[in-house]
Design an enzyme around this catalytic site. Structure first.
Site, PDB file in Angstrom:
ATOM      1  N   ARG A 188     -27.474 -39.182  78.069  1.00 24.02           N
ATOM      2  CA  ARG A 188     -27.711 -38.391  76.863  1.00 24.02           C
ATOM      3  C   ARG A 188     -28.893 -39.019  76.124  1.00 24.02           C
ATOM      4  O   ARG A 188     -28.894 -40.214  75.850  1.00 24.02           O
ATOM      5  CB  ARG A 188     -26.484 -38.435  75.965  1.00 24.02           C
ATOM      6  CG  ARG A 188     -26.730 -37.710  74.679  1.00 24.02           C
ATOM      7  CD  ARG A 188     -25.700 -38.035  73.653  1.00 24.02           C
ATOM      8  NE  ARG A 188     -25.947 -37.222  72.471  1.00 24.02           N
ATOM      9  CZ  ARG A 188     -25.505 -37.549  71.277  1.00 24.02           C
ATOM     10  NH1 ARG A 188     -24.802 -38.632  71.090  1.00 24.02           N
ATOM     11  NH2 ARG A 188     -25.759 -36.771  70.245  1.00 24.02           N
TER      12      ARG A 188
ATOM     13  N   HIS B  96     -27.207 -31.668  68.847  1.00 24.40           N
ATOM     14  CA  HIS B  96     -25.915 -31.233  69.426  1.00 24.40           C
ATOM     15  C   HIS B  96     -26.101 -30.116  70.450  1.00 24.40           C
ATOM     16  O   HIS B  96     -25.154 -29.362  70.733  1.00 24.40           O
ATOM     17  CB  HIS B  96     -24.950 -30.676  68.342  1.00 24.40           C
ATOM     18  CG  HIS B  96     -24.450 -31.692  67.360  1.00 24.40           C
ATOM     19  ND1 HIS B  96     -24.327 -31.408  66.025  1.00 24.40           N
ATOM     20  CD2 HIS B  96     -24.033 -32.965  67.522  1.00 24.40           C
ATOM     21  CE1 HIS B  96     -23.849 -32.472  65.392  1.00 24.40           C
ATOM     22  NE2 HIS B  96     -23.667 -33.440  66.290  1.00 24.40           N
TER      23      HIS B  96
ATOM     24  N   ASN C 128     -23.692 -42.261  77.406  1.00 23.31           N
ATOM     25  CA  ASN C 128     -24.252 -42.089  76.061  1.00 23.31           C
ATOM     26  C   ASN C 128     -24.435 -43.483  75.473  1.00 23.31           C
ATOM     27  O   ASN C 128     -23.479 -44.120  75.039  1.00 23.31           O
ATOM     28  CB  ASN C 128     -23.281 -41.256  75.217  1.00 23.31           C
ATOM     29  CG  ASN C 128     -23.811 -40.998  73.822  1.00 23.31           C
ATOM     30  OD1 ASN C 128     -24.845 -41.549  73.418  1.00 23.31           O
ATOM     31  ND2 ASN C 128     -23.112 -40.168  73.082  1.00 23.31           N
TER      32      ASN C 128
ATOM     33  N   ARG D 286     -23.199 -37.412  55.686  1.00 20.36           N
ATOM     34  CA  ARG D 286     -24.529 -36.834  55.411  1.00 20.36           C
ATOM     35  C   ARG D 286     -24.423 -35.643  54.466  1.00 20.36           C
ATOM     36  O   ARG D 286     -23.466 -34.869  54.547  1.00 20.36           O
ATOM     37  CB  ARG D 286     -25.199 -36.383  56.713  1.00 20.36           C
ATOM     38  CG  ARG D 286     -25.612 -37.536  57.588  1.00 20.36           C
ATOM     39  CD  ARG D 286     -26.219 -37.048  58.903  1.00 20.36           C
ATOM     40  NE  ARG D 286     -25.707 -37.857  60.000  1.00 20.36           N
ATOM     41  CZ  ARG D 286     -25.593 -37.454  61.250  1.00 20.36           C
ATOM     42  NH1 ARG D 286     -25.984 -36.247  61.596  1.00 20.36           N
ATOM     43  NH2 ARG D 286     -25.115 -38.259  62.165  1.00 20.36           N
TER      44      ARG D 286
ATOM     45  N   GLU E 124     -19.425 -32.585  76.388  1.00 20.58           N
ATOM     46  CA  GLU E 124     -20.840 -32.883  76.639  1.00 20.58           C
ATOM     47  C   GLU E 124     -21.022 -33.599  77.973  1.00 20.58           C
ATOM     48  O   GLU E 124     -22.028 -33.412  78.651  1.00 20.58           O
ATOM     49  CB  GLU E 124     -21.392 -33.727  75.481  1.00 20.58           C
ATOM     50  CG  GLU E 124     -21.550 -32.898  74.211  1.00 20.58           C
ATOM     51  CD  GLU E 124     -21.632 -33.708  72.935  1.00 20.58           C
ATOM     52  OE1 GLU E 124     -20.573 -34.184  72.475  1.00 20.58           O
ATOM     53  OE2 GLU E 124     -22.734 -33.885  72.412  1.00 20.58           O
TER      54      GLU E 124
END
Ligand code: ADP
Length: 395
Positions: A88, A177, A7, A238, A381
């Site tokens: 990713r 996601h 990633n 956020r 992941e």
């Protein structure tokens, strides 16, 4: 087969080397502060953590250092042992509904949608190029955060705005996601003892970034993030969903550009914005314990937004078998799970107080008589990336 799952961010590179198909993690770690002073290289191998602070100027240097250490620490004897690199990639636009072996055309397509993820896709591409150069024998596979959500229908993914915005500029809900939502929904099916095709699951991925996904028969039918990862529920920094007219209003009042206001919605809102204290859930729960009113508001606001989405997805799915909590907060913060599930009483969904103390483990946290099973399921992941890399390489 050995797969390295990568990633690559703008200043960091996370990695995990897996032995497939056994799914054994051979080594994992992260390189942080790439291009900044005092970069940090951390790797865990044989349960033995190893850390170095040194200057790492570019992503290419980071990849070279990582590969060199894999050999010098004896994780691999020879780099030729690494068969494939799984990357990713944040945004695959509408082009990718599955992972793909990377070639020049795929690189171009990732670049073409960089407009939609200006912070992420270019960094992902830099990582891909660095591995291509350092490991020319090992193909790369791109695993997209958006791909799992490409099964949404137009009623779910379209915004009710001028249609040309979609046609000309790709304005629609993409969702993110996806790799995590897919992993957790598959695990949920296993825990339920059912085939994914026969399950209806709501996944709540709650970390710094957070999104929900309604998964029907193993496919995403709706998700809370949207055109960008700013939409949906409140997160660490956020805002999640707000009235878009606020953006212009604050720009006028504070004499700011629109992009500055959007930046504040991305980096100064959510937990941090409401509490005025921190974006980190642990800090907030410490403050809640001290009775800090704004922190209480921050965690309750997020819980309400999540419960509202769960209600909507429960209807969209026409009932569901399981609600799953994952990622840093979902897996660990019993307090957050309780706040959310306490709002689901009307659906007869209830938490078992003792079981809900679970942190970071795969646990059924609902009561026996709860109408829906509630699970805490640590996400993974990397293993999904490695599975896809293996599957595509075999083809
Ligand atoms: P991301 O990958 O989006 O950066 P993570 O999934 O790592 O985020 O989640 C980070 C959040 O998880 C932080 O708010 C952190 O406080 C929270 N978290 C991690 N461990 C715990 C824990 N043991 N208890 C409560 N919250 C935790």
């Amino acid at each position: 087969m050995k797969v390295i799952a990568v990633n690559a961010g703008s200043s960091s590179l996370k990695f995990q080397l897996l032995d497939m198909p056994k799914e054994i993690v051979l080594a994992s770690g992260v390189i942080e502060r790439i291009g900044l002073k005092d970069s940090i290289f951390s790797i865990k191998f044989n349960d033995d953590p190893h850390k170095e602070i040194k200057q790492i100027e570019t992503p290419k240097d980071a990849v070279n250092l990582l590969l060199e250490r894999l050999v010098s620490l004896g994780v691999v004897q020879d780099l030729e042992e690494i068969d494939v690199v799984g990357h990713r990639v944040v945004h695959g636009g509408e082009k990718f509904s599955d992972s793909v072996i990377i070639d020049d055309e795929v690189m171009k397509a990732i670049k073409d949608v960089s407009d939609l993820a200006p912070l992420h896709n270019p960094a992902n591409l830099t990582g891909i190029k660095a591995f291509n150069e350092a490991l020319p024998h090992a193909p790369g596979v791109a695993v997209f955060d958006t791909a799992f959500h490409q099964t949404m229908g137009p009623v779910e993914y379209m915004y009710s705005v001028p249609y040309e915005w979609y046609k000309k500029y790709g304005v629609r809900k993409y969702g993110f996601h996806g790799t995590s939502h897919k992993y957790v929904s598959l695990r949920a099916a296993e825990l339920l003892g059912k085939k994914p095709e026969d399950t209806k699951v709501i996944v709540c991925h709650i970390g710094n970034g957070a999104s929900l996904c309604a998964v029907k028969g193993g496919k995403s039918i709706d998700t809370s993030m949207g055109f960008t990862p700013l939409a949906g529920i409140a997160m660490g920094t956020r805002s999640g969903d707000i009235d878009p007219a606020i953006v212009q209003y604050i720009a006028d009042k504070e004499n700011k550009h629109l992009d500055e206001v959007i930046e504040e919605l991305n980096t100064k809102s959510g937990y941090l914005g409401l509490s005025g204290l921190s974006s980190d859930s642990r800090d907030l729960w410490d403050a809640v314990a001290r009775g800090d009113k704004k922190s209480i508001l921050a965690v309750e606001k997020q819980a309400k937004m999540i419960a509202d989405y769960i209600g909507a997805y429960y209807l969209a799915l026409e009932g569901c078998d399981a609600i799953c909590f994952t990622a840093g907060i979902g897996e660990n913060a019993s307090e957050t799970r309780k706040l959310i599930v306490d709002r689901l009483g009307a659906l007869n969904i209830n938490l078992d107080v003792e079981r809900n103390l679970a942190r970071g483990t795969e646990t059924l946290v609902s009561t026996k008589d709860s109408s829906v099973k509630v699970y805490s399921i640590p996400t993974n992941e990397e293993v999904m990336i490695a599975r896809d890399a293996q599957r595509l390489l075999k083809k």
